[in-house]
Design a protein around this motif. Structure first.
Motif, PDB file in Angstrom:
ATOM      1  N   SER A  79       2.183  -0.826 -32.993  1.00 52.27           N
ATOM      2  CA  SER A  79       2.908  -2.076 -32.765  1.00 52.27           C
ATOM      3  C   SER A  79       2.017  -3.311 -32.791  1.00 52.27           C
ATOM      4  O   SER A  79       2.507  -4.435 -32.843  1.00 52.27           O
ATOM      5  N   ASP A  80       0.695  -3.100 -32.726  1.00 52.56           N
ATOM      6  CA  ASP A  80      -0.224  -4.241 -32.770  1.00 52.56           C
ATOM      7  C   ASP A  80      -0.857  -4.403 -34.144  1.00 52.56           C
ATOM      8  O   ASP A  80      -1.886  -5.049 -34.291  1.00 52.56           O
ATOM      9  N   ARG A  81      -0.247  -3.811 -35.155  1.00 51.12           N
ATOM     10  CA  ARG A  81      -0.750  -3.972 -36.528  1.00 51.12           C
ATOM     11  C   ARG A  81       0.383  -4.398 -37.446  1.00 51.12           C
ATOM     12  O   ARG A  81       1.549  -4.100 -37.206  1.00 51.12           O
ATOM     13  N   LEU A 140      -0.974 -13.134 -33.449  1.00 52.04           N
ATOM     14  CA  LEU A 140      -0.383 -11.834 -33.740  1.00 52.04           C
ATOM     15  C   LEU A 140       0.829 -11.584 -32.841  1.00 52.04           C
ATOM     16  O   LEU A 140       1.872 -11.104 -33.300  1.00 52.04           O
ATOM     17  N   ARG A 141       0.707 -11.921 -31.554  1.00 50.64           N
ATOM     18  CA  ARG A 141       1.846 -11.755 -30.648  1.00 50.64           C
ATOM     19  C   ARG A 141       3.020 -12.624 -31.091  1.00 50.64           C
ATOM     20  O   ARG A 141       4.177 -12.186 -31.104  1.00 50.64           O
ATOM     21  N   VAL A 178      -5.635  -8.163 -30.812  1.00 50.78           N
ATOM     22  CA  VAL A 178      -4.338  -8.759 -30.512  1.00 50.78           C
ATOM     23  C   VAL A 178      -4.552 -10.226 -30.149  1.00 50.78           C
ATOM     24  O   VAL A 178      -4.892 -10.561 -29.015  1.00 50.78           O
ATOM     25  N   THR A 228       4.603 -10.997 -34.239  1.00 50.07           N
ATOM     26  CA  THR A 228       5.363  -9.770 -33.960  1.00 50.07           C
ATOM     27  C   THR A 228       6.699 -10.095 -33.292  1.00 50.07           C
ATOM     28  O   THR A 228       7.721  -9.475 -33.614  1.00 50.07           O
TER      29      THR A 228
END
Length: 441
Positions: free
Chosen positions: A245-247, A44-45, A40, A48
């Motif tokens: 949710s982290d992909r 990425l954050r 993460v 998203t």
């Protein structure tokens, strides 16, 4: 997730396999990227949050954010070149590469009338190694160029890389001038005494008689990806994986998107990658060359409208999943030279793409290698020269993978005194160095 969006298998947009520890342009047989653990990252954050707010994003938007975001962009904050970086480019492999490109520009300058001044403009100059080799050739040919006023102009978005370029190219005792908020954000003097300037955008470079160079520049420009379906073309988008949710994952747009306008009506492939940003740059180059003269030399790995899925990532000289740990790896895609030719819109003549091994052979790489080998008494240096030559010329390495492509004024190919040879139905490229055998006049 966008309502009605279809999930696209990772294999449908997988990267191609490359030999570890080499340049990002040398892809051998197709294969899957190594498995990587989810990480993460700040990027990425950011992505998203963006997708949750606006829905799935295009591959072009993903690349633009990952590579050039001012806060977290890979190119903005990483030194990605060389053995300690993520990939190696031709100038780092052998000095001969840059020397031959320097000779190409001098040859074109001579063939077009020896203008009293020209600008050398490089897009994405890396560490400045290529420009350094070219400027060394200019210095060595001082007796030929002594009456020509030359200036150097670098288009670079990365502040970190611009500092590296300055350290490579400028005099230590000549302080750099910095300009905040101006199109030209830095200027100095090269080691050979030429003025040198830095810009963030090609459009900021003064218009004039110029020779443009883009080596491994177009491959990093954002691309849109499209997949042919029974319902017609659908753009490949990037969404959050509902299972994690982290992909991130690839999906297909449920309907037509605006970017589909770039697809040719007679397109026969079932998967297409196109870069509107590349089209904008080509149109700018074509307009400048048609109005002011000069030429553009583009060197990159790519194809002439034949390949389909080439989007891939590189980290520490290894293949990297393009959707894993964004912001920590380079993203790239093969250049579609047929698209670049189309975007020139006939304003200039386009030559190529021509395989690197053919271009460099035409430029006299074998002769230059022999000269350097004969001058060297150190076995280790000779071995380095031979290894570099093999990397550049071997068809299984970079020899067939990389291509050269040129844009020139139409009159450049019309023969002496800009008159078409009446015995030819079309202009010939044989008089242009590299695309034919090098000849000096």
């Amino acid at each position: 997730m966008m309502a009605g969006a279809r999930v696209l298998s990772r294999a449908g947009a997988a990267a191609r396999s490359v030999a570890p520890g080499l340049c990002r342009g040398w892809c051998s047989s197709p294969g899957k990227e190594p498995a990587q653990q989810p990480q993460v990252t700040p990027m990425l954050r950011h992505l998203t949050y963006k997708i949750k707010a606006t829905g799935p994003i295009s591959v072009a938007e993903y690349m633009r954010e990952v590579l050039t975001n001012p806060a977290q962009g890979y190119y903005v904050h990483h030194d990605m070149l060389g053995e300690k970086g993520d990939f190696i480019t031709s100038p780092e492999i052998s000095q001969i590469f840059g020397e031959l490109l320097g000779i190409w520009f001098v040859s074109e300058w001579m063939a077009t009338g020896k203008s009293p001044a020209f600008q050398l403009v490089e897009l994405g100059p890396g560490r400045g190694t290529l420009a350094e080799d070219i400027l060394r050739v200019f210095s060595q040919l001082g007796s030929v160029l002594r009456s020509c006023d030359i200036s150097v102009h670098l288009v670079e978005v990365s502040e970190k890389l611009s500092e590296t370029q300055a350290a490579t190219l400028t005099k230590e005792k000549a302080p750099l001038e910095r300009h905040t908020g101006a199109p030209m954000y830095m200027k100095g003097v090269t080691k050979s005494g030429l003025p040198i300037y830095w810009y963030r955008d090609l459009r900021d470079v003064p218009k004039g008689y110029s020779f443009y160079l883009a080596h491994e520049f177009f491959d990093a420009l954002p691309i849109h990806k499209f997949q042919k379906t029974p319902q017609g073309w659908r753009e490949v988008l990037i969404d959050i994986d509902p299972q994690a949710s982290d992909r991130l994952r690839f999906v297909l747009a449920p309907g037509a998107t605006a970017a589909e306008a770039f697809i040719q009506p007679d397109e026969a492939r079932d998967h297409v990658e196109l870069s509107p940003d590349a089209g904008v740059v080509i149109q700018e180059l074509a307009q400048r060359i048609s109005l002011k003269g000069g030429a553009a030399l583009i060197a990159d790995y790519g194809h002439d409208g034949t390949k389909t899925d080439t989007f891939r990532g590189f980290c520490s000289h290894r293949l990297h999943d393009v959707l894993t740990a964004p912001g920590t790896a380079d993203l790239t895609a093969d250049v579609d030279f047929s698209y670049l030719r189309r975007m020139a819109q006939g304003r200039v003549a386009a030559l190529g793409p021509l395989q690197q091994q053919t271009f460099l052979k035409n430029m006299g790489i074998d002769v230059r290698l022999k000269v350097l080998l004969d001058k060297s008494d150190e076995p280790s240096l000779k071995q380095q020269l031979l290894q570099g030559y093999d990397m550049l010329m071997n068809p299984k390495k970079m020899g067939e993978r990389f291509n050269f492509f040129a844009l020139l004024p139409h009159q450049r190919l019309l023969g002496t005194n800009c008159q078409m040879n009446t015995r030819q139905s079309e202009p010939s490229a044989s008089s242009v160095a590299g695309f034919g055998e090098l000849t000096w006049r």
